[in-house]
Write a protein that holds these residues in place. Structure first.
Motif, short mmCIF file in Angstrom:
data_model
loop_
_atom_site.label_atom_id
_atom_site.label_comp_id
_atom_site.label_asym_id
_atom_site.label_seq_id
_atom_site.Cartn_x
_atom_site.Cartn_y
_atom_site.Cartn_z
N ALA A 259 7.94 3.22 9.26
CA ALA A 259 9.37 3.06 9.57
C ALA A 259 10.18 3.02 8.28
O ALA A 259 11.24 3.65 8.17
N ALA A 260 9.67 2.31 7.27
CA ALA A 260 10.39 2.20 5.98
C ALA A 260 10.43 3.56 5.29
O ALA A 260 11.46 3.97 4.76
N ARG A 261 9.30 4.27 5.32
CA ARG A 261 9.21 5.59 4.65
C ARG A 261 10.21 6.56 5.24
O ARG A 261 10.91 7.27 4.55
N LYS A 262 10.30 6.56 6.60
CA LYS A 262 11.24 7.47 7.26
C LYS A 262 12.68 7.17 6.88
O LYS A 262 13.53 8.04 6.91
N LEU A 263 12.94 5.90 6.53
CA LEU A 263 14.30 5.52 6.12
C LEU A 263 14.49 5.61 4.61
O LEU A 263 15.56 5.27 4.10
N ASP A 264 13.40 6.00 3.92
CA ASP A 264 13.44 6.05 2.45
C ASP A 264 13.66 4.68 1.84
O ASP A 264 14.30 4.55 0.79
N MET A 265 13.21 3.64 2.54
CA MET A 265 13.36 2.27 2.02
C MET A 265 12.08 1.89 1.28
O MET A 265 11.00 1.94 1.86
N PRO A 266 12.17 1.50 0.01
CA PRO A 266 10.97 1.04 -0.68
C PRO A 266 10.45 -0.25 -0.05
O PRO A 266 11.24 -1.06 0.45
N MET A 267 9.13 -0.44 -0.11
CA MET A 267 8.55 -1.62 0.55
C MET A 267 9.00 -2.93 -0.09
O MET A 267 8.88 -3.98 0.54
N ASP A 268 9.54 -2.87 -1.31
CA ASP A 268 10.01 -4.14 -1.89
C ASP A 268 11.36 -4.57 -1.31
O ASP A 268 11.90 -5.60 -1.71
N ARG A 269 11.90 -3.77 -0.36
CA ARG A 269 13.09 -4.23 0.38
C ARG A 269 12.77 -4.43 1.86
O ARG A 269 13.66 -4.47 2.71
N VAL A 270 11.46 -4.59 2.14
CA VAL A 270 11.01 -4.83 3.52
C VAL A 270 10.31 -6.19 3.55
O VAL A 270 9.45 -6.46 2.71
N VAL A 271 10.69 -7.03 4.48
CA VAL A 271 10.02 -8.34 4.60
C VAL A 271 8.75 -8.14 5.45
O VAL A 271 8.83 -7.68 6.59
N VAL A 272 7.62 -8.48 4.86
CA VAL A 272 6.33 -8.32 5.55
C VAL A 272 5.67 -9.69 5.68
O VAL A 272 5.47 -10.38 4.67
#
Ligand code: ACO
Length: 322
Positions: A259-272
């Motif tokens: 989901a992050a990749r499709k939005l071009d969001m780096p994983m360091d802006r995703v809360v996991v």
């Protein structure tokens, strides 16, 4: 027009932690398989005498404390859960009683893993239309009670916990938009077949446990989450680069990364948090939010995107200024 905004967050996780290694003794699995396919390392499992309302209450008290809101100011409680304490009354009514407050609306919302987004959508509408001024919105689940502990395809995936927010009327948004959807045609891909009207006596048998066609659910989740994120951004005229934090439902790290990749969001802006909590269904987004607020990643003024997908299928999103 009133807006609503999040005044405080709270969370509760049961004390007992089960690691992937612990599952190796129960089913034919391995720590390596679980990590590689899901990103999960461990999960919290409720004690035998612990209930959904116990967890919801603790999370709610923390959220009230952070919001500096007295429980007497609450005029709406919505709990997203598919694992309520009782058939009735609702877990929201039980939490209301345990908080020692009464008189206003309290009810549960049943939308599986998208439940918290559904509850947030409803609470936001209440506040925007003047029907409430200060809501407790909670996601709380004990999936360990509906797991088939002999099914390696599902038992390793879930955990227990609760997350809560205080959603308060405000002059500024707050919640910018919420989006909820459902497609009931996929009932059989992810369900607990036993129910009240369709065989209550089966509740002690295999039909009382989660059944999932993981592969098909996985594919659907990735497609739908991308669509809902784009719908949300487009309605608000926002670019992915404007979002400070993506806080997705925590089912599988591979779904989250896709989901992050499709939005071009780096994983360091995703809360996991799926690595530590596994899938806590409707509790996962408010739990992840609380973790990121308390560790200082999510700050006041940040733009947040929530997105979730679950049984039904149900899915939803919210864009908000924290
Ligand atoms: N340990 C070891 N092997 C396993 C395990 C396990 N715990 N579970 C399954 N396997 C095996 C399978 O039996 C299969 O073996 P085979 O090839 O010999 O038949 C193999 O691993 C591959 O199985 P798949 O199901 O194809 O594995 P996949 O890569 O799809 O991963 C998973 C499975 C993790 C369940 C994934 O499909 C997934 O995350 N699905 C989505 C879950 C989700 O998002 N749910 C929505 C929310 S939940 C809610 O709303 C309640």
């Amino acid at each position: 027009m009133n807006y609503s905004s999040i005044a405080g967050t709270g969370a509760y996780l049961p004390r007992r932690v089960m690691t992937n290694k612990d599952f190796e003794a129960i089913v034919d699995t391995s720590d390596e398989w679980i990590r590689e396919r899901t990103g999960i390392k461990r999960r919290h499992i409720a004690a035998e005498d612990e209930t959904t309302s116990d967890m919801a209450l603790e999370a709610a008290l923390q959220a009230l404390q952070m919001a500096k809101v007295s429980k007497e100011d609450i005029d709406l409680i919505i709990i997203a859960t598919t694992t309520p304490d009782k058939v009735f009354p609702s877990t929201a009514c039980i939490v209301q009683r345990r908080l020692g407050i009464s008189g206003f609306a309290a009810f549960d919302v049943h939308a599986a893993c998208a439940g918290f987004i559904y509850a947030l959508d409803i609470a936001n509408r209440f506040i925007k239309t003047g029907g409430a001024r200060c809501a407790l919105v909670i996601g709380a689940e004990i999936y360990s009670r509906i797991i088939n502990w002999k099914d390696r395809g599902t038992c390793v995936l879930f955990g227990d916990g609760a997350g809560a927010i205080v959603l308060r009327a405000s002059d500024q948004p707050g919640i910018l938009s919420t989006h909820i959807h459902a497609d009931g045609r996929h009932e059989e891909l992810l369900h607990v077949p036993a129910g009240i009207s369709s065989g209550y006596e089966q509740l002690q048998q295999e039909k009382a446990f989660i059944q999932m066609k993981g592969n098909e659910v996985f594919r659907a989740a990735v497609g739908v989450l991308d669509a809902i994120a784009r719908e949300t951004l487009s309605v608000n005229g926002v670019q992915p680069g404007d979002i400070d934090w993506l806080i997705p439902h925590q089912a599988n790290l591979r779904i989250i990364s896709a989901a992050a990749r499709k939005l071009d969001m780096p994983m360091d802006r995703v809360v996991v948090t799926v690595d530590e909590h596994a899938n806590t269904s409707s509790a996962s987004i408010p739990l992840a939010l609380d973790v990121a607020v308390r560790d200082g990643r999510v700050k006041r003024g940040h733009l947040l995107l929530f997105e979730a997908f679950g049984a039904g299928f149900t899915w939803g999103s919210a864009l908000l200024r924290f």
